[in-house]
Design a protein around this motif. Sequence first.
Motif, PDB file in Angstrom:
ATOM      1  N   LYS A 262       0.838  -1.204   0.000  1.00  0.00           N
ATOM      2  CA  LYS A 262       0.000   0.000   0.000  1.00  0.00           C
ATOM      3  C   LYS A 262       0.873   1.254   0.000  1.00  0.00           C
ATOM      4  O   LYS A 262       0.573   2.218  -0.717  1.00  0.00           O
ATOM      5  CB  LYS A 262      -0.935   0.006   1.198  1.00  0.00           C
ATOM      6  N   LYS A 263       1.943   1.245   0.789  1.00  0.00           N
ATOM      7  CA  LYS A 263       2.851   2.402   0.807  1.00  0.00           C
ATOM      8  C   LYS A 263       3.445   2.640  -0.580  1.00  0.00           C
ATOM      9  O   LYS A 263       3.549   3.782  -1.030  1.00  0.00           O
ATOM     10  CB  LYS A 263       3.979   2.185   1.817  1.00  0.00           C
ATOM     11  N   VAL A 264       3.820   1.567  -1.264  1.00  0.00           N
ATOM     12  CA  VAL A 264       4.378   1.693  -2.609  1.00  0.00           C
ATOM     13  C   VAL A 264       3.317   2.250  -3.554  1.00  0.00           C
ATOM     14  O   VAL A 264       3.586   3.166  -4.343  1.00  0.00           O
ATOM     15  CB  VAL A 264       4.930   0.344  -3.119  1.00  0.00           C
ATOM     16  N   GLN A 265       2.125   1.713  -3.466  1.00  0.00           N
ATOM     17  CA  GLN A 265       1.044   2.149  -4.344  1.00  0.00           C
ATOM     18  C   GLN A 265       0.692   3.616  -4.098  1.00  0.00           C
ATOM     19  O   GLN A 265       0.484   4.377  -5.036  1.00  0.00           O
ATOM     20  CB  GLN A 265      -0.185   1.273  -4.123  1.00  0.00           C
ATOM     21  N   ASP A 266       0.631   4.020  -2.839  1.00  0.00           N
ATOM     22  CA  ASP A 266       0.258   5.399  -2.500  1.00  0.00           C
ATOM     23  C   ASP A 266       1.376   6.396  -2.819  1.00  0.00           C
ATOM     24  O   ASP A 266       1.113   7.563  -3.093  1.00  0.00           O
ATOM     25  CB  ASP A 266      -0.111   5.514  -1.019  1.00  0.00           C
ATOM     26  N   GLY A 267       2.630   5.932  -2.755  1.00  0.00           N
ATOM     27  CA  GLY A 267       3.784   6.769  -3.069  1.00  0.00           C
ATOM     28  C   GLY A 267       3.955   7.917  -2.087  1.00  0.00           C
ATOM     29  O   GLY A 267       3.190   8.044  -1.139  1.00  0.00           O
ATOM     30  N   PRO A 268       4.924   8.749  -2.283  1.00  0.00           N
ATOM     31  CA  PRO A 268       5.956   8.611  -3.300  1.00  0.00           C
ATOM     32  C   PRO A 268       6.976   7.532  -2.923  1.00  0.00           C
ATOM     33  O   PRO A 268       7.179   7.245  -1.749  1.00  0.00           O
ATOM     34  CB  PRO A 268       6.624   9.987  -3.324  1.00  0.00           C
ATOM     35  N   VAL A 269       7.576   6.938  -3.943  1.00  0.00           N
ATOM     36  CA  VAL A 269       8.658   5.978  -3.775  1.00  0.00           C
ATOM     37  C   VAL A 269       9.933   6.746  -4.101  1.00  0.00           C
ATOM     38  O   VAL A 269      10.018   7.395  -5.138  1.00  0.00           O
ATOM     39  CB  VAL A 269       8.481   4.764  -4.710  1.00  0.00           C
ATOM     40  N   ALA A 270      10.899   6.695  -3.198  1.00  0.00           N
ATOM     41  CA  ALA A 270      12.092   7.520  -3.402  1.00  0.00           C
ATOM     42  C   ALA A 270      13.341   6.865  -2.843  1.00  0.00           C
ATOM     43  O   ALA A 270      13.289   6.113  -1.871  1.00  0.00           O
ATOM     44  CB  ALA A 270      11.906   8.887  -2.738  1.00  0.00           C
ATOM     45  N   VAL A 271      14.447   7.162  -3.500  1.00  0.00           N
ATOM     46  CA  VAL A 271      15.783   6.852  -3.004  1.00  0.00           C
ATOM     47  C   VAL A 271      16.479   8.204  -2.947  1.00  0.00           C
ATOM     48  O   VAL A 271      16.499   8.931  -3.947  1.00  0.00           O
ATOM     49  CB  VAL A 271      16.548   5.901  -3.951  1.00  0.00           C
ATOM     50  N   PHE A 272      17.000   8.574  -1.778  1.00  0.00           N
ATOM     51  CA  PHE A 272      17.599   9.897  -1.682  1.00  0.00           C
ATOM     52  C   PHE A 272      18.742   9.903  -0.678  1.00  0.00           C
ATOM     53  O   PHE A 272      18.848   9.031   0.169  1.00  0.00           O
ATOM     54  CB  PHE A 272      16.557  10.961  -1.330  1.00  0.00           C
ATOM     55  N   THR A 273      19.579  10.900  -0.823  1.00  0.00           N
ATOM     56  CA  THR A 273      20.712  11.097   0.064  1.00  0.00           C
ATOM     57  C   THR A 273      20.539  12.430   0.764  1.00  0.00           C
ATOM     58  O   THR A 273      20.260  13.438   0.121  1.00  0.00           O
ATOM     59  CB  THR A 273      22.034  11.098  -0.730  1.00  0.00           C
ATOM     60  N   VAL A 274      20.690  12.407   2.074  1.00  0.00           N
ATOM     61  CA  VAL A 274      20.670  13.639   2.852  1.00  0.00           C
ATOM     62  C   VAL A 274      22.122  14.001   3.135  1.00  0.00           C
ATOM     63  O   VAL A 274      22.884  13.190   3.658  1.00  0.00           O
ATOM     64  CB  VAL A 274      19.881  13.466   4.169  1.00  0.00           C
ATOM     65  N   LEU A 275      22.493  15.222   2.748  1.00  0.00           N
ATOM     66  CA  LEU A 275      23.863  15.708   2.938  1.00  0.00           C
ATOM     67  C   LEU A 275      23.932  16.578   4.185  1.00  0.00           C
ATOM     68  O   LEU A 275      22.937  17.188   4.573  1.00  0.00           O
ATOM     69  CB  LEU A 275      24.282  16.546   1.731  1.00  0.00           C
ATOM     70  N   PRO A 276      25.104  16.691   4.770  1.00  0.00           N
ATOM     71  CA  PRO A 276      25.257  17.690   5.831  1.00  0.00           C
ATOM     72  C   PRO A 276      25.101  19.078   5.206  1.00  0.00           C
ATOM     73  O   PRO A 276      25.458  19.284   4.040  1.00  0.00           O
ATOM     74  CB  PRO A 276      26.671  17.475   6.365  1.00  0.00           C
ATOM     75  N   SER A 277      24.560  20.020   5.957  1.00  0.00           N
ATOM     76  CA  SER A 277      24.331  21.366   5.415  1.00  0.00           C
ATOM     77  C   SER A 277      25.601  21.978   4.854  1.00  0.00           C
ATOM     78  O   SER A 277      25.576  22.694   3.856  1.00  0.00           O
ATOM     79  CB  SER A 277      23.759  22.274   6.498  1.00  0.00           C
ATOM     80  N   SER A 278      26.723  21.683   5.464  1.00  0.00           N
ATOM     81  CA  SER A 278      27.994  22.272   5.016  1.00  0.00           C
ATOM     82  C   SER A 278      28.436  21.756   3.654  1.00  0.00           C
ATOM     83  O   SER A 278      29.265  22.376   2.998  1.00  0.00           O
ATOM     84  CB  SER A 278      29.087  21.988   6.044  1.00  0.00           C
ATOM     85  N   ALA A 279      27.880  20.639   3.190  1.00  0.00           N
ATOM     86  CA  ALA A 279      28.317  20.042   1.920  1.00  0.00           C
ATOM     87  C   ALA A 279      28.033  20.946   0.728  1.00  0.00           C
ATOM     88  O   ALA A 279      28.687  20.834  -0.302  1.00  0.00           O
ATOM     89  CB  ALA A 279      27.647  18.687   1.711  1.00  0.00           C
ATOM     90  N   MET A 280      27.069  21.845   0.855  1.00  0.00           N
ATOM     91  CA  MET A 280      26.705  22.699  -0.270  1.00  0.00           C
ATOM     92  C   MET A 280      27.386  24.064  -0.201  1.00  0.00           C
ATOM     93  O   MET A 280      27.273  24.849  -1.130  1.00  0.00           O
ATOM     94  CB  MET A 280      25.190  22.869  -0.332  1.00  0.00           C
ATOM     95  N   THR A 281      28.047  24.354   0.887  1.00  0.00           N
ATOM     96  CA  THR A 281      28.696  25.660   1.017  1.00  0.00           C
ATOM     97  C   THR A 281      30.215  25.571   1.019  1.00  0.00           C
ATOM     98  O   THR A 281      30.891  26.522   0.675  1.00  0.00           O
ATOM     99  CB  THR A 281      28.235  26.368   2.307  1.00  0.00           C
ATOM    100  N   SER A 282      30.741  24.443   1.413  1.00  0.00           N
ATOM    101  CA  SER A 282      32.186  24.266   1.460  1.00  0.00           C
ATOM    102  C   SER A 282      32.527  22.915   0.848  1.00  0.00           C
ATOM    103  O   SER A 282      32.254  21.872   1.443  1.00  0.00           O
ATOM    104  CB  SER A 282      32.678  24.323   2.912  1.00  0.00           C
ATOM    105  N   MET A 283      33.126  22.943  -0.328  1.00  0.00           N
ATOM    106  CA  MET A 283      33.400  21.700  -1.052  1.00  0.00           C
ATOM    107  C   MET A 283      34.843  21.237  -0.915  1.00  0.00           C
ATOM    108  O   MET A 283      35.269  20.336  -1.629  1.00  0.00           O
ATOM    109  CB  MET A 283      33.040  21.882  -2.519  1.00  0.00           C
TER     110      MET A 283
END
Length: 186
Positions: free
Chosen positions: A77-98
Amino acid sequence: MVSILSLWLPILLAAVLVFVASAVLHMVFKYHQADFKKLPDEDAAMRALRPLGIAPGDYMMPYSHGAESMRSEEYKKKVQDGPVAVFTVLPSSAMTSMGAQLGQWFVYCAVVGVFAAYVASRTLAPGAEYLSVFRLSGTVAFACYAMGTPQRSIWYKQNWGTTGRSMFDALIYSLLTAGAFGWLWP
């Protein structure tokens, strides 16, 4: 047989060339901007996720503990209702200091060079022809840079265009690596 230590210069040069080329490909040509899409209401999604305090890491939803739980009606039911996702959560600093990512990328480029050096040094003799060195080291570099990327599209449905663009980059990186090894082969 060629000593791997005698190949330190092409390893280092290849890493520098690939590092610079990757910066040019990402900052000048910008064709990787198509790799990700914006959510329809990004602000609402961020507001909804923020209170959850999701730690940096890789996630899949709905999540299952294995084949048995995937057969459950709740999971289906969870799959049918969605959303189905694969995702990565980055530390906030990953987008400001590379800095850390750039350092890791350079080390990775050097490691690819070491693998190319190892295979070439065990296969080719000193004084081997430029084209022989180019073909072999370029093939190893391409395998390192490119051949893992289709797995994301096969298993996690990453857009094939993103995979194709990454593999195109890998071709450029492998040609630069091959050129460095062919030019500086002992």
